[in-house]
Write an enzyme that holds these catalytic residues in place. Sequence first.
Site, PDB file in Angstrom:
ATOM      1  N   GLU A  44      16.415  67.892  32.797  1.00  0.00           N
ATOM      2  CA  GLU A  44      17.642  67.737  33.582  1.00  0.00           C
ATOM      3  C   GLU A  44      18.669  66.950  32.778  1.00  0.00           C
ATOM      4  O   GLU A  44      18.322  65.995  32.074  1.00  0.00           O
ATOM      5  CB  GLU A  44      17.315  66.990  34.875  1.00  0.00           C
ATOM      6  CG  GLU A  44      18.513  66.673  35.751  1.00  0.00           C
ATOM      7  CD  GLU A  44      18.153  65.794  36.945  1.00  0.00           C
ATOM      8  OE1 GLU A  44      18.872  65.842  37.951  1.00  0.00           O
ATOM      9  OE2 GLU A  44      17.140  65.047  36.865  1.00  0.00           O
ATOM     10  N   LYS A 110      22.133  72.096  41.581  1.00  0.00           N
ATOM     11  CA  LYS A 110      21.106  71.297  42.251  1.00  0.00           C
ATOM     12  C   LYS A 110      21.404  71.165  43.742  1.00  0.00           C
ATOM     13  O   LYS A 110      22.476  70.702  44.137  1.00  0.00           O
ATOM     14  CB  LYS A 110      21.048  69.913  41.597  1.00  0.00           C
ATOM     15  CG  LYS A 110      19.934  69.005  42.093  1.00  0.00           C
ATOM     16  CD  LYS A 110      19.974  67.693  41.313  1.00  0.00           C
ATOM     17  CE  LYS A 110      18.838  66.765  41.688  1.00  0.00           C
ATOM     18  NZ  LYS A 110      18.930  65.491  40.925  1.00  0.00           N
ATOM     19  N   CYS A 144      14.744  68.410  39.567  1.00  0.00           N
ATOM     20  CA  CYS A 144      14.319  67.045  39.885  1.00  0.00           C
ATOM     21  C   CYS A 144      14.064  66.776  41.373  1.00  0.00           C
ATOM     22  O   CYS A 144      13.010  67.120  41.897  1.00  0.00           O
ATOM     23  CB  CYS A 144      15.330  66.059  39.310  1.00  0.00           C
ATOM     24  SG  CYS A 144      14.633  64.397  39.027  1.00  0.00           S
TER      25      CYS A 144
END
Length: 260
Positions: A44, A110, A144
């Site tokens: 990331e 995300k 994540c």
Amino acid sequence: MSEKLNIAFIQANLKWEDSEANRSLFSGEIDKISKETDLIILPEMFTTGFSMNAEKLAEPTRGATLEWMQQQAKKKKSAVTGSVIISENDNYYNRLFFVFPDGNYKLYDKRHTFTLAKEDETYTAGRQRLIVEYKGWKICPLICYDLRFPVWARNTEDYDLLIYVANWPKKRVNAWDTLLKARAIENMSYCIGVNRTGEDGDGYVYNGHSAAYDCLGKELTPLDRSEEFTAEISIDKASLYETRKKLKFLQDRDTFSLDL
């Protein structure tokens, strides 16, 4: 179509907020990949570390890092994926690119911004999941904090590989280890998580633990995973489908819809 997918993933100590240095770092590591590879996975925010300094660091979508990923993909004849800080339409995104060997790409923003670090105050959350079709494989790449939300990863499309790119700190690495394995088992899918090492500019320490699991939760990577390394693995579709056919767990999954 390929029955096997050769994958390399790189766990590195990122240089804080230094895009050029990190691109150089990963160029060197990618050059070291020894065998023919179908997919290269980076962490990331692999050019900056997990920074909230988006105003300074953000690139346009077709910026230097996407261009670099396209160059690497063409050079290695491999897909390349990882996330980058992007500015678009007066918003900032933690955006994952999946770049194909010919330079074309897909993107995913995300979905779950990390409120504990106030990521939600800087970055706009995505609203759409991405399923990539590549060499006969269906791949779901996530980022994540998405790992903590199993509904978002639920395997309703019969994908074959689930990927998480991350900056996941050492103090909560037990959750990382546990949840990666759980996502593989519950979704009857290969699951790969790629994290970073070192200390960032905000003082957070990362000890990696990047790993790959098969659909029954068997780890496919070495146990010593706290330092910088590049893992090269091969995953097999026939084995995956044979296990699914035998156990049929996905056929018993609940149906639901998401209210976004």
